[in-house]
Structures are given as C-alpha cells and as structure tokens.
Design a protein around this motif. Structure first.
Motif, mmCIF file in Angstrom:
data_model
loop_
_atom_site.group_PDB
_atom_site.id
_atom_site.type_symbol
_atom_site.label_atom_id
_atom_site.label_comp_id
_atom_site.label_asym_id
_atom_site.label_seq_id
_atom_site.Cartn_x
_atom_site.Cartn_y
_atom_site.Cartn_z
ATOM 1 N N ALA A 173 124.984 18.204 110.524
ATOM 2 C CA ALA A 173 124.768 17.083 111.432
ATOM 3 C C ALA A 173 123.477 16.340 111.099
ATOM 4 O O ALA A 173 123.419 15.109 111.127
ATOM 5 N N ARG A 174 122.425 17.083 110.759
ATOM 6 C CA ARG A 174 121.119 16.477 110.510
ATOM 7 C C ARG A 174 120.888 16.149 109.043
ATOM 8 O O ARG A 174 119.947 15.429 108.705
ATOM 9 N N LYS A 175 121.707 16.741 108.135
ATOM 10 C CA LYS A 175 121.542 16.559 106.689
ATOM 11 C C LYS A 175 120.162 17.037 106.244
ATOM 12 O O LYS A 175 119.492 16.413 105.429
ATOM 13 N N GLU A 176 119.746 18.169 106.781
ATOM 14 C CA GLU A 176 118.463 18.772 106.433
ATOM 15 C C GLU A 176 118.670 20.247 106.128
ATOM 16 O O GLU A 176 119.532 20.902 106.708
ATOM 17 N N MET A 177 117.863 20.774 105.224
ATOM 18 C CA MET A 177 117.922 22.193 104.902
ATOM 19 C C MET A 177 117.152 22.983 105.964
ATOM 20 O O MET A 177 116.057 22.593 106.377
ATOM 21 N N THR A 178 117.746 24.073 106.403
ATOM 22 C CA THR A 178 117.138 24.878 107.458
ATOM 23 C C THR A 178 117.051 26.332 107.020
ATOM 24 O O THR A 178 117.728 26.764 106.091
ATOM 25 N N LYS A 179 116.223 27.095 107.724
ATOM 26 C CA LYS A 179 116.028 28.499 107.395
ATOM 27 C C LYS A 179 115.247 29.175 108.510
ATOM 28 O O LYS A 179 114.681 28.524 109.377
ATOM 29 N N CYS A 180 115.209 30.506 108.441
ATOM 30 C CA CYS A 180 114.411 31.293 109.376
ATOM 31 C C CYS A 180 112.941 30.894 109.273
ATOM 32 O O CYS A 180 112.390 30.766 108.178
ATOM 33 N N THR A 181 112.299 30.727 110.415
ATOM 34 C CA THR A 181 110.872 30.410 110.469
ATOM 35 C C THR A 181 110.049 31.589 110.972
ATOM 36 O O THR A 181 108.836 31.460 111.145
ATOM 37 N N LEU A 182 110.699 32.731 111.214
ATOM 38 C CA LEU A 182 110.068 33.861 111.902
ATOM 39 C C LEU A 182 109.456 33.407 113.217
ATOM 40 O O LEU A 182 108.422 33.911 113.653
ATOM 41 N N CYS A 183 110.109 32.411 113.821
ATOM 42 C CA CYS A 183 109.659 31.854 115.106
ATOM 43 C C CYS A 183 108.191 31.445 115.029
ATOM 44 O O CYS A 183 107.356 31.854 115.854
ATOM 45 N N ALA A 184 107.864 30.614 114.023
ATOM 46 C CA ALA A 184 106.489 30.162 113.820
ATOM 47 C C ALA A 184 105.936 29.451 115.040
ATOM 48 O O ALA A 184 104.721 29.452 115.279
ATOM 49 N N ASP A 185 106.813 28.839 115.835
ATOM 50 C CA ASP A 185 106.361 28.151 117.037
ATOM 51 C C ASP A 185 106.218 29.094 118.229
ATOM 52 O O ASP A 185 105.886 28.662 119.324
ATOM 53 N N ARG A 186 106.453 30.371 118.009
ATOM 54 C CA ARG A 186 106.365 31.340 119.093
ATOM 55 C C ARG A 186 105.262 32.374 118.858
ATOM 56 O O ARG A 186 104.547 32.753 119.788
ATOM 57 N N ILE A 187 105.133 32.843 117.627
ATOM 58 C CA ILE A 187 104.265 33.989 117.359
ATOM 59 C C ILE A 187 102.786 33.656 117.521
ATOM 60 O O ILE A 187 101.961 34.564 117.665
ATOM 61 N N HIS A 188 102.432 32.363 117.491
ATOM 62 C CA HIS A 188 101.038 31.964 117.684
ATOM 63 C C HIS A 188 100.843 31.191 118.995
ATOM 64 O O HIS A 188 99.789 30.586 119.197
ATOM 65 N N ASN A 189 101.838 31.229 119.864
ATOM 66 C CA ASN A 189 101.807 30.459 121.114
ATOM 67 C C ASN A 189 100.991 31.203 122.170
ATOM 68 O O ASN A 189 101.454 32.184 122.761
ATOM 69 N N GLU A 190 99.780 30.745 122.421
ATOM 70 C CA GLU A 190 98.887 31.440 123.343
ATOM 71 C C GLU A 190 99.279 31.264 124.795
ATOM 72 O O GLU A 190 98.702 31.910 125.677
ATOM 73 N N THR A 191 100.247 30.390 125.080
ATOM 74 C CA THR A 191 100.725 30.256 126.454
ATOM 75 C C THR A 191 101.697 31.373 126.826
ATOM 76 O O THR A 191 102.022 31.541 127.999
#
Length: 245
Positions: free
Chosen positions: A126-144
């Motif tokens: 749908a997006r025509k972009e390559m995707t992959k596991c990020t190891l939840c980069a937006d979660r593991i450093h989220n201090e909230t």
C-alpha cells in the motif's frame, strides 16, 4: 558500542503467534505504521509483518517433534542492506545498533531485500516502502513508559518468556549470559553479516519424545531435535516463501 538484540529460546516457543500479533498492533499504531493487509480473507492474502513464526516437523517416531522458529530482522552488526540503499534510507543507528529505515527516503526499490540473506525485508504494497522489524525503537527509549515496559512488544507479549532482550555487548546482560551459558548461535554466520539476534539451541530429546519432559528418562546418544545447521539449510527459500504469504 551498544548492540541491542533478541535471544530466542527454541525450547519454550510454543508457536502461539502472540509475538506476531503484538508486533503488528504496536507498529501499525506507532512510527512504522500503518502496515497493510490486502485481501486478508481471500484465497491470495497479502500483508506486511515484521515478525513471523515458521513451523517445522522434525525427527522420526518416537523422537518426532514440532519446532516453532520465530524470525525477524536480525539487526546485523555488518548489515548488507545498508550499503546497497541508493537513497540512504536504510541505516544502522550508532547509539543502540538497530538497523532502521527512514521512510521519507525509501523509494521501494527492493535493493535491501535482495541484499538481505535472511529474507527479513518486506515491501508494504500500500505504501510502496520497504519495512522491517525495528525492535520497537519508538518504545524501548520512551521515558513516558514504565521502565519494565521499555522492551519490544513481542518480548512483553510472549507467554513463555521465550524472547530475551538486551545488549549483547554487555557481558552482564541477560542476553549475553544466555548466549554464553546455553550455546546461543547466529543464523548463517558464514555470510559475514554478524547477526545480533541469537537463538538458544534445542535440548536433547528424551525417550518419551519431549526435550522438556520431567520424567527423568533419556535416550542414550540422542542428538538435538533439530541442529542449528539443519535450520540454516534452506532458510533463504523458507524466508522468501514467508514474505509471499
């Protein structure tokens, strides 16, 4: 340098796909989303998943067994997907060693997919972009988030604690200790990519056919249910097949 990674215990993975669904949910609603699902209930379904579980039947009666083998991006320390990217969209982050994609730069050319020997890259149709596991980069450093929740969604969702997360360059981390004490291994190290993710090998099979049996009986000379080399044989074909599901 810090290198965050997963260590997956093949002895206790039950193939429940909790890691798959939790990964899909978190990343669809996070920085990497949305992840497409096309024709999900038709004869030819297609969807984007960062994590998949492949299942193998191994051995012969009475030592037959079912092996569940989770696989996602291995966050290689020398990732071949990065130098082939013509726009610099694929990169390795210095602070934690994660291999990530800048979606604003990705043009969906699939060079990274062809370069990856593990079949860990997927094109979101749908997006025509390559995707992959990020190891939840937006979660593991989220201090909230509470500190106990600063782990990949797949790790938190696993009901058997088959997935460990930490810095493999820290000799005192839970992942380094597991690799060292239990013979953790990399997939296809001969490719020279130095995968960060590791697997803990299967235990030896007992006479009653279960590596985790508590009866105390053993079979003399029994080999591992599925040796590492047997997993690696044909893995590329299996991985490419999985991306077409």
């Amino acid at each position: 340098m810090t290198q965050m990674a997963l260590v997956i215990d093949l002895n206790v993975c039950v193939g429940c796909h909790a890691c798959v669904t939790s990964c899909k949910e978190w990343n669809t609603s996070g920085e990497a989303g949305s992840l497409s699902d096309l024709r999900p209930y038709d004869a030819d379904p297609s969807g984007t998943f960062f994590n998949r579980v492949q299942t193998f039947e191994a051995g012969e009666f009475p030592l037959a067994d079912t092996i569940h083998f989770p696989k996602s991006c291995l966050h290689c320390e020398d990732p071949p997907c990065v130098p082939v990217c013509p726009t610099g969209a694929s990169y390795k982050r210095k602070e934690d060693g994660l291999v990530l994609v800048d979606f604003d730069r990705c043009i969906g050319c699939k060079y990274c997919s062809w370069a990856c020997p593990y079949g860990a890259r997927e094109l979101d149709e749908a997006r025509k972009e390559m995707t992959k596991c990020t190891l939840c980069a937006d979660r593991i450093h989220n201090e909230t988030l509470p500190e106990r929740d600063r782990k990949p969604a797949c790790v938190l969702a696993c009901p058997t604690s088959a997935r460990l997360f930490g810095d493999i360059h820290d000799p005192e981390s839970v992942v380094s200790k597991a690799i060292r004490e239990r013979g953790g291994y990399q997939l296809m190290p001969e490719w020279g990519t130095r995968p960060a993710n590791h697997y803990l090998p299967r235990q030896k099979t007992t006479a009653c056919g279960s590596g985790a049996c508590s009866c105390g009986s053993t079979t003399e000379g029994a080999a591992d249910v599925v040796p590492a080399a047997e997993f690696e044989h044909g893995l590329v074909d299996l991985a490419s097949m999985a991306t077409r599901i």
